[in-house]
Design an enzyme around this catalytic site. Sequence first.
Site, PDB file in Angstrom:
ATOM      1  N   GLU A 191      58.434  74.744  21.141  1.00 47.13           N
ATOM      2  CA  GLU A 191      58.434  73.821  20.078  1.00 47.13           C
ATOM      3  C   GLU A 191      58.528  74.645  18.868  1.00 47.13           C
ATOM      4  O   GLU A 191      57.475  74.275  17.827  1.00 47.13           O
ATOM      5  CB  GLU A 191      57.341  72.882  20.200  1.00 47.13           C
ATOM      6  CG  GLU A 191      57.251  71.966  21.367  1.00 47.13           C
ATOM      7  CD  GLU A 191      56.276  70.781  21.392  1.00 47.13           C
ATOM      8  OE1 GLU A 191      55.407  70.572  20.459  1.00 47.13           O
ATOM      9  OE2 GLU A 191      56.459  69.998  22.379  1.00 47.13           O
ATOM     10  N   GLU A 209      58.455  69.880  29.227  1.00 45.37           N
ATOM     11  CA  GLU A 209      57.209  68.991  28.878  1.00 45.37           C
ATOM     12  C   GLU A 209      57.641  67.465  29.209  1.00 45.37           C
ATOM     13  O   GLU A 209      58.641  67.136  28.476  1.00 45.37           O
ATOM     14  CB  GLU A 209      56.639  69.067  27.565  1.00 45.37           C
ATOM     15  CG  GLU A 209      56.021  70.820  27.722  1.00 45.37           C
ATOM     16  CD  GLU A 209      55.200  70.721  26.248  1.00 45.37           C
ATOM     17  OE1 GLU A 209      54.635  69.811  25.726  1.00 45.37           O
ATOM     18  OE2 GLU A 209      55.025  72.169  26.066  1.00 45.37           O
TER      19      GLU A 209
HETATM   20  O1  AHR Z   1      51.259  69.143  26.537  1.00 44.08           O
HETATM   21  C1  AHR Z   1      50.472  68.999  25.157  1.00 44.08           C
HETATM   22  C2  AHR Z   1      51.147  69.442  24.041  1.00 44.08           C
HETATM   23  O2  AHR Z   1      52.390  68.894  23.714  1.00 44.08           O
HETATM   24  C3  AHR Z   1      51.726  71.027  24.207  1.00 44.08           C
HETATM   25  O3  AHR Z   1      51.046  72.043  23.920  1.00 44.08           O
HETATM   26  C4  AHR Z   1      52.928  71.078  23.066  1.00 44.08           C
HETATM   27  O4  AHR Z   1      54.075  71.898  23.338  1.00 44.08           O
HETATM   28  C5  AHR Z   1      53.356  69.795  23.068  1.00 44.08           C
HETATM   29  O5  AHR Z   1      53.519  69.115  21.550  1.00 44.08           O
END
Ligand code: AHR
Length: 483
Positions: free
Chosen positions: A172, A297
């Site tokens: 991110e 994610e």
């Molecule tokens: O999964 C939780 C958080 O979500 C992670 O640390 C981040 O990469 C995303 O914003």
Amino acid sequence: MSIELLNQKKGPEISKYIYGQFSEHLGHGIYGSLYVGNNSDIPNVNGMRSDVVDALKQIHVPVLRWPGGLFADTYHWQDGIGPKDTRKKIVNTNWGDVTEDNSFGTHEYFELLRQLGADAYINANIGSGTVQEMAEWVEYMTMAGESPMSKLRQKNGRQDPWKLKFFGIGNESWGGGGNMRPEYYSDVYRQYQTFLPQYDKDHPIYKVACGPNEADYNWTDTVMKLAGQYLDGISLHYYTLPTGKWGWDKGDATDFPEDQWQSTMVRAEHMDELITKHSTIMDHYDPDHKVDLIIDEWGTWYDVTEGTNPGFLQQQNTIRDAMVAAITLNIFHKHADRVHMANIAQMVNVLQAMILTKGDKMIKTPTYYVFDMYQKHMNAELVEGVGDVPENVTYTASQKNGQLTISITNYDLTDEKTVDFTAANAYNQIESATILTAEEMDAHNTFENPDVVKEAKFEGATLVDGKLLLELPAKSVVTITLK
Ligand code: AHR
């Protein structure tokens, strides 16, 4: 409704890595759940909690992403090696400002992978670390011969290098990983990957660049244009929020109205559009599909369970989550020619987890059972289907070792659906048929009642003259294998 499965047409292989997991130093995601330490009263092997590891081994976790997430960009790996009593205690500023004692570090991560039989996917720190720090970490993990870092690893008890399969450069980076613009990030990525040492020439480390947030198509376009020739995969992050709103009104994990059931399904199905559009942009720079899309994610994200630390992202998991998992996996399969890995967030106790723990107790979630039921699709060949699908139904099919496996989801809240499948080969026997379903839309497992939602034998399938007829209850996921 009839669906013809085109199982004589060659389909792409569904990578087993689509069933990957993610564990971050976040709340009870690692400490107390995966890792309890050698001196714990909870049964463990080398500090790894046995009941949790055993449950995860049953779903054959292929890869585990670590140490974050946002935590990765504050993680300094040297804090997590050497004797535990000398490891640096830091504050986990991303997740609840709790003390992180670094007792779970590189050696413990690879020990967990060994026990799970999973491959490594490590995210570097490019937000607050340095190129040198990253290069030395990789040297520490993968250098077989003599070098300063391999000697340090050996001093800490590990003679041989480990196998580092996947390596993420940036998490991110458009947000908490540095608030970079895509042009700037592309240059940072190019610089870091230049100094990523590849000691094992026969098994080069697979490089993953930070990709877009949801529908940020400009990010994908820019990174592919400026850095596309230096990467193996580019990531995508997309979470399913019932209300579509970040903040404290994302919606409750168990106490939700019917319209939030439906909006959750719509948002889960949105993954298809995101992958299609990002992949189309990638096609422009990479028509031969040499670069993969890595959804590292994904999953549901609700308001935290009342009374828990807001920084721990703890949430319950219902039959609704099982629907989201199945819908999403079906979409990943559909895009198997581009999606090589995905990592649901997160494996234990955080967001859409497989497992929840409390003290020495452990439960499997409805999402766990979907991952269990879908195992036969790992490394199988995707089978395309043609024909109309009833409303609120999604499916996927694959074949491997002379078996055809179909997984189908009816996420209608009230109505049963009937579907039939035909396939060209003479599959004439039902090998196995499993269902996950519940009467209530918020049905979930608790520490007091751990088996409210669990897999059962599916009795609603008949196979006559090569035609498979399925009667799917409302709110159900079914997996059926023919031979
Ligand atoms: O999964 C939780 C958080 O979500 C992670 O640390 C981040 O990469 C995303 O914003």
